[in-house]
Design a protein around this motif. Structure first.
Motif, PDB file in Angstrom:
ATOM      1  N   UNK A  35       7.089  13.735   1.571  1.00  0.00           N
ATOM      2  CA  UNK A  35       6.378  12.470   1.686  1.00  0.00           C
ATOM      3  C   UNK A  35       5.662  12.049   0.425  1.00  0.00           C
ATOM      4  N   UNK A  36       5.836  12.812  -0.660  1.00  0.00           N
ATOM      5  CA  UNK A  36       5.126  12.508  -1.900  1.00  0.00           C
ATOM      6  C   UNK A  36       5.495  11.136  -2.452  1.00  0.00           C
ATOM      7  N   UNK A  37       6.773  10.836  -2.476  1.00  0.00           N
ATOM      8  CA  UNK A  37       7.216   9.550  -3.004  1.00  0.00           C
ATOM      9  C   UNK A  37       6.619   8.394  -2.213  1.00  0.00           C
ATOM     10  N   UNK A  38       6.602   8.530  -0.892  1.00  0.00           N
ATOM     11  CA  UNK A  38       6.020   7.489  -0.034  1.00  0.00           C
ATOM     12  C   UNK A  38       4.525   7.357  -0.323  1.00  0.00           C
ATOM     13  N   UNK A  39       3.818   8.482  -0.418  1.00  0.00           N
ATOM     14  CA  UNK A  39       2.377   8.458  -0.700  1.00  0.00           C
ATOM     15  C   UNK A  39       2.105   7.821  -2.057  1.00  0.00           C
ATOM     16  N   UNK A  40       2.924   8.160  -3.066  1.00  0.00           N
ATOM     17  CA  UNK A  40       2.727   7.601  -4.401  1.00  0.00           C
ATOM     18  C   UNK A  40       2.964   6.092  -4.404  1.00  0.00           C
ATOM     19  N   UNK A  41       4.025   5.648  -3.731  1.00  0.00           N
ATOM     20  CA  UNK A  41       4.310   4.214  -3.683  1.00  0.00           C
ATOM     21  C   UNK A  41       3.232   3.450  -2.928  1.00  0.00           C
ATOM     22  N   UNK A  42       2.789   3.986  -1.791  1.00  0.00           N
ATOM     23  CA  UNK A  42       1.712   3.338  -1.029  1.00  0.00           C
ATOM     24  C   UNK A  42       0.459   3.251  -1.890  1.00  0.00           C
ATOM     25  N   UNK A  43       0.111   4.359  -2.559  1.00  0.00           N
ATOM     26  CA  UNK A  43      -1.076   4.369  -3.412  1.00  0.00           C
ATOM     27  C   UNK A  43      -0.944   3.343  -4.533  1.00  0.00           C
ATOM     28  N   UNK A  44       0.179   3.343  -5.240  1.00  0.00           N
ATOM     29  CA  UNK A  44       0.359   2.452  -6.390  1.00  0.00           C
ATOM     30  C   UNK A  44       0.336   0.984  -5.970  1.00  0.00           C
ATOM     31  N   UNK A  45       1.014   0.661  -4.886  1.00  0.00           N
ATOM     32  CA  UNK A  45       1.029  -0.726  -4.414  1.00  0.00           C
ATOM     33  C   UNK A  45      -0.362  -1.153  -3.953  1.00  0.00           C
ATOM     34  N   UNK A  46      -0.999  -0.293  -3.163  1.00  0.00           N
ATOM     35  CA  UNK A  46      -2.345  -0.620  -2.674  1.00  0.00           C
ATOM     36  C   UNK A  46      -3.321  -0.779  -3.838  1.00  0.00           C
ATOM     37  N   UNK A  47      -3.248   0.115  -4.800  1.00  0.00           N
ATOM     38  CA  UNK A  47      -4.144   0.054  -5.956  1.00  0.00           C
ATOM     39  C   UNK A  47      -3.921  -1.223  -6.761  1.00  0.00           C
ATOM     40  N   UNK A  48      -2.668  -1.584  -6.965  1.00  0.00           N
ATOM     41  CA  UNK A  48      -2.398  -2.780  -7.768  1.00  0.00           C
ATOM     42  C   UNK A  48      -2.800  -4.058  -7.044  1.00  0.00           C
ATOM     43  N   UNK A  49      -2.770  -4.055  -5.714  1.00  0.00           N
ATOM     44  CA  UNK A  49      -3.194  -5.230  -4.955  1.00  0.00           C
ATOM     45  C   UNK A  49      -4.706  -5.265  -4.751  1.00  0.00           C
ATOM     46  N   UNK A  50      -5.302  -4.093  -4.570  1.00  0.00           N
ATOM     47  CA  UNK A  50      -6.734  -4.043  -4.271  1.00  0.00           C
ATOM     48  C   UNK A  50      -7.623  -4.290  -5.493  1.00  0.00           C
ATOM     49  N   UNK A  51      -7.211  -3.807  -6.653  1.00  0.00           N
ATOM     50  CA  UNK A  51      -8.062  -3.939  -7.843  1.00  0.00           C
ATOM     51  C   UNK A  51      -8.458  -5.378  -8.141  1.00  0.00           C
ATOM     52  N   UNK A  52      -7.507  -6.320  -8.226  1.00  0.00           N
ATOM     53  CA  UNK A  52      -7.919  -7.697  -8.494  1.00  0.00           C
ATOM     54  C   UNK A  52      -8.740  -8.299  -7.356  1.00  0.00           C
ATOM     55  N   UNK A  53      -8.392  -7.972  -6.117  1.00  0.00           N
ATOM     56  CA  UNK A  53      -9.119  -8.505  -4.970  1.00  0.00           C
ATOM     57  C   UNK A  53     -10.570  -8.016  -4.954  1.00  0.00           C
ATOM     58  N   UNK A  54     -10.756  -6.725  -5.112  1.00  0.00           N
ATOM     59  CA  UNK A  54     -12.114  -6.159  -5.109  1.00  0.00           C
ATOM     60  C   UNK A  54     -12.893  -6.658  -6.321  1.00  0.00           C
ATOM     61  N   UNK A  55     -12.224  -6.782  -7.457  1.00  0.00           N
ATOM     62  CA  UNK A  55     -12.876  -7.292  -8.655  1.00  0.00           C
ATOM     63  C   UNK A  55     -13.385  -8.712  -8.441  1.00  0.00           C
ATOM     64  N   UNK A  56     -12.550  -9.557  -7.832  1.00  0.00           N
ATOM     65  CA  UNK A  56     -12.952 -10.943  -7.564  1.00  0.00           C
ATOM     66  C   UNK A  56     -14.125 -11.001  -6.590  1.00  0.00           C
ATOM     67  N   UNK A  57     -14.057 -10.195  -5.537  1.00  0.00           N
ATOM     68  CA  UNK A  57     -15.144 -10.162  -4.555  1.00  0.00           C
ATOM     69  C   UNK A  57     -16.439  -9.672  -5.186  1.00  0.00           C
ATOM     70  N   UNK A  58     -16.342  -8.631  -6.008  1.00  0.00           N
ATOM     71  CA  UNK A  58     -17.533  -8.097  -6.664  1.00  0.00           C
ATOM     72  C   UNK A  58     -18.118  -9.105  -7.645  1.00  0.00           C
ATOM     73  N   UNK A  59     -17.249  -9.775  -8.375  1.00  0.00           N
ATOM     74  CA  UNK A  59     -17.712 -10.770  -9.341  1.00  0.00           C
ATOM     75  C   UNK A  59     -18.469 -11.894  -8.644  1.00  0.00           C
TER      76      UNK A  59
END
Length: 131
Positions: A35-59
Motif C-alpha cells: 500500500x506504499x504507492x497508494x499512501x504516497x500518492x494520497x499524501x502527495x495529492x492531498x499535500x499539493x491541494x491543501x497547501x494553497x488552500x490552508x495558506x489562503x485561509x491563514x492569510x
C-alpha cells in the motif's frame, strides 16, 4: 510542460523519501509495501491541494500562522493517507508529531533545493541548444 513534470517528479520523490525516512526512524510509523504507492500518492495529492488552500485561509483569517502552513498541510495529508489508504499506520501522539516534522522537513528541503538543481541544468541545456 517539462518544468511541470520535473516539479511533479520532485514532489512525488520527496514525499516518498519523507515517508520512508519516517518509517525507518519512528517505531510507531509503519508502511505496508503493497500500500506504499497508494499512501504516497494520497499524501502527495492531498499535500499539493491543501497547501494553497490552508495558506489562503491563514492569510485571510490568521496571518500569524502562515509559517506553519506547511506543517498543518503535512499533518492533514498524513491523516488522509492514514485514513484512506491501508498502507500507512501511525500510532501514538509523539509518532504523529515527529512524522509530521520529518516528512515536512524532507519535502520542504527537497522541493526547495531540487528545482534549483534540475531546472538550472535544464535552462543550461536550452542555452547550449540555441547556440
Amino acid at each position: 510542460m517539462v518544468r511541470f513534470l520535473i516539479r511533479a517528479a520532485i514532489f512525488l520523490g520527496t514525499a516518498a523519501l519523507g515517508l520512508l525516512i519516517a518509517w525507518l526512524v519512528l517505531p510507531g510509523f509503519d508502511i505496508d509495501w503493497t500500500g506504499f504507492l497508494v499512501a504516497m500518492l494520497i499524501f502527495a495529492i492531498a499535500q499539493s491541494l491543501l497547501s494553497p488552500l490552508i495558506s489562503k485561509l491563514a492569510q485571510r483569517h490568521a496571518p500569524a500562522i502562515l509559517g506553519g502552513v506547511g506543517l498543518v498541510s503535512t499533518f492533514i495529508a498524513l491523516l488522509l493517507a492514514h485514513w484512506i489508504g491501508n498502507g500507512l499506520q501511525i500510532d501514538g501522539l509523539l509518532t504523529w508529531v515527529l512524522a509530521t516534522l520529518i516528512v515536512w522537513l524532507v519535502t520542504a528541503l527537497g522541493t526547495w533545493l531540487l528545482p534549483l538543481i534540475f531546472l538550472k541544468r535544464r535552462a543550461g541545456e536550452r542555452r547550449e541548444a540555441r547556440r
